[in-house]
Design a protein around this motif. Structure first.
Motif: not given
Ligand code: PLP
Length: 390
Positions: A29-35, A38-44, A236-244
């Motif tokens: 799920c490497f998408g850019n959260a601004s795209s 689908l790939d972007g939406q997963q990141a978003r 995105v991975p960093g933000i997910v890690g911070l959230g966890k």
């Protein structure tokens, strides 16, 4: 060799759950959260979930959470984003260099800065903040927990004083986050900065609470990320890690992990204090205990060099930090301890022990075995002890 890491205030390892949560966002799920596809939406969606967790962590609205690169960026943003020439800024003499150096830069640019000194206990007296206020005071910045002593500052009281004066209030909560509950409404702050790597999250990611309506200019400009408050493609991975990490920290606070840790820290402290010529920096205010985060103690050792003790303990497998910092090759005693009125020699001979929340009784036993050995050995050979060092 067995190694015990007792420098959690410097950084912490990722918890396995944090690594697991981050894992999909590096490759699948490497998408850019601004795209928009689908790939972007997963990141978003992942960023949105983390934002909801951070809103719970801070007790604020999701729109008031801004992801950034960590504590230094948050501290810099508060100062550079709010202050203009002619403004007055109040902070304290015991802040992290991310605040102090930014304050010095603003002073060169025409901002008047007041550095409030702590009491001998390491506590900032809210009355001193009150005394420092001027009609043109725009911002007050006080840390929640000091990184060297662990002393918890009376931010709630300072928040009330600042609100009455109509100034903005920023809290550097990097060392308090995950160790004590955060509540930006109770603290009465407009801005608050945290960093993931101090709470078992990844390095280079952090978040800021920005109270809605605060006229904070962004430090980094470019795209319209983070509602134009912090440009740059989301980590995105960093933000997910911070959230966890924040989610796990909230559980720890409920599970009494910190009561257990405080007991371990107190046993460690009492054990070391059995050595002659030792004492704690920032634990007592007269005969009253000063509030501290559960994992930290800062201890002075007479008749030795702190740096030599850090090295001796490292060789025996224990990682701790000294009460001094290396600036351009010269070892300077800690500005925090000096501001508390501790003399240079004692500040140089002080060590910070900061326990990970995963610390065990066996870790403390090991440290209590090696510290006396190292101290006795160093005192026997120390030029400080022999009175020949200047
Ligand atoms: N503020 C305090 C109190 C800290 O202890 C630290 C890190 O040591 C920072 C800010 C800087 O945070 P970061 O390492 O995320 O830039």
């Amino acid at each position: 060799m067995k190694r015990i890491y007792m420098d959690a205030n410097a950084t912490t390892p990722l918890l396995p759950e944090v690594v697991e949560a981050m894992r999909p966002y590096w490759m699948e799920c490497f998408g850019n959260a601004s795209s928009i596809y689908l790939d972007g939406q997963q990141a978003r969606a992942a960023v949105d979930r983390a934002r909801a967790t951070m809103a719970e962590f801070f007790n604020c609205h999701e729109a008031e959470v801004v992801f950034n690169s960590g504590g230094t960026e948050g501290d810099n943003t508060a100062i550079f984003g709010l202050l203009r020439p002619g403004d007055h800024f109040i902070t304290t003499a015991i802040e992290h260099s991310a605040i102090l150096r930014a304050a010095e830069r603003m002073a060169e640019r025409g901002v008047k800065v007041t550095f409030v000194a702590p009491q001998a206990s390491g506590l900032i007296d809210p009355k001193e903040i009150q005394r420092a206020l001027r009609p043109e005071t725009r911002l007050v910045s006080v840390m929640l927990a000091n990184n060297e002593t662990g002393v918890l500052q009376p931010v709630e009281e300072i928040g009330k004083i600042t609100a009455e004066a109509g100034a903005y209030f920023h809290i550097d909560a990097v060392q308090g986050a995950g160790k004590v509950p955060l509540d930006v409404r109770r603290f009465g702050c407009h801005l608050l900065s945290i960093s993931a790597h101090k709470m078992h999250g990844p390095k280079g990611i952090g978040a800021m609470f920005v109270r809605s309506g605060t006229p904070l200019e962004s430090l980094i400009v470019g795209g319209s990320h983070e509602r134009r408050r912090r440009a740059g493609t989301e980590n995105v991975p960093g933000i997910v890690g911070l959230g966890k990490a924040a989610e796990l920290a909230m559980h720890s606070l409920e599970d009494g992990v910190y009561n257990r840790l405080a007991k371990l820290r107190d046993r460690l402290e009492a054990g070391i204090l059995e050595l002659p010529g030792t004492g704690v920096n920032g634990a007592w205010d007269g005969d009253k205990r000063v509030p501290r985060v559960a994992n930290t103690t800062n201890i002075w050792f007479d008749n030795l060099e702190g740096e030599a003790l850090v090295i001796a303990l490292d060789l025996k497998g224990v990682a701790v930090s000294g009460g001094s910092a290396c600036h351009s090759g010269a070892t300077e005693p800690s500005h925090v301890l000096m501001a508390m009125g501790i003399d240079k020699t004692r500040a140089r001979a002080s060590l910070r022990f900061s326990l990970l929340k995963t610390a065990t009784e066996a870790d403390v036993d090991f440290v209590l075995k090696v510290v006396p050995e190292a101290v006795e050995h160093l005192r026997a050979i120390s030029p400080v002890a022999a009175g020949t060092a200047g």
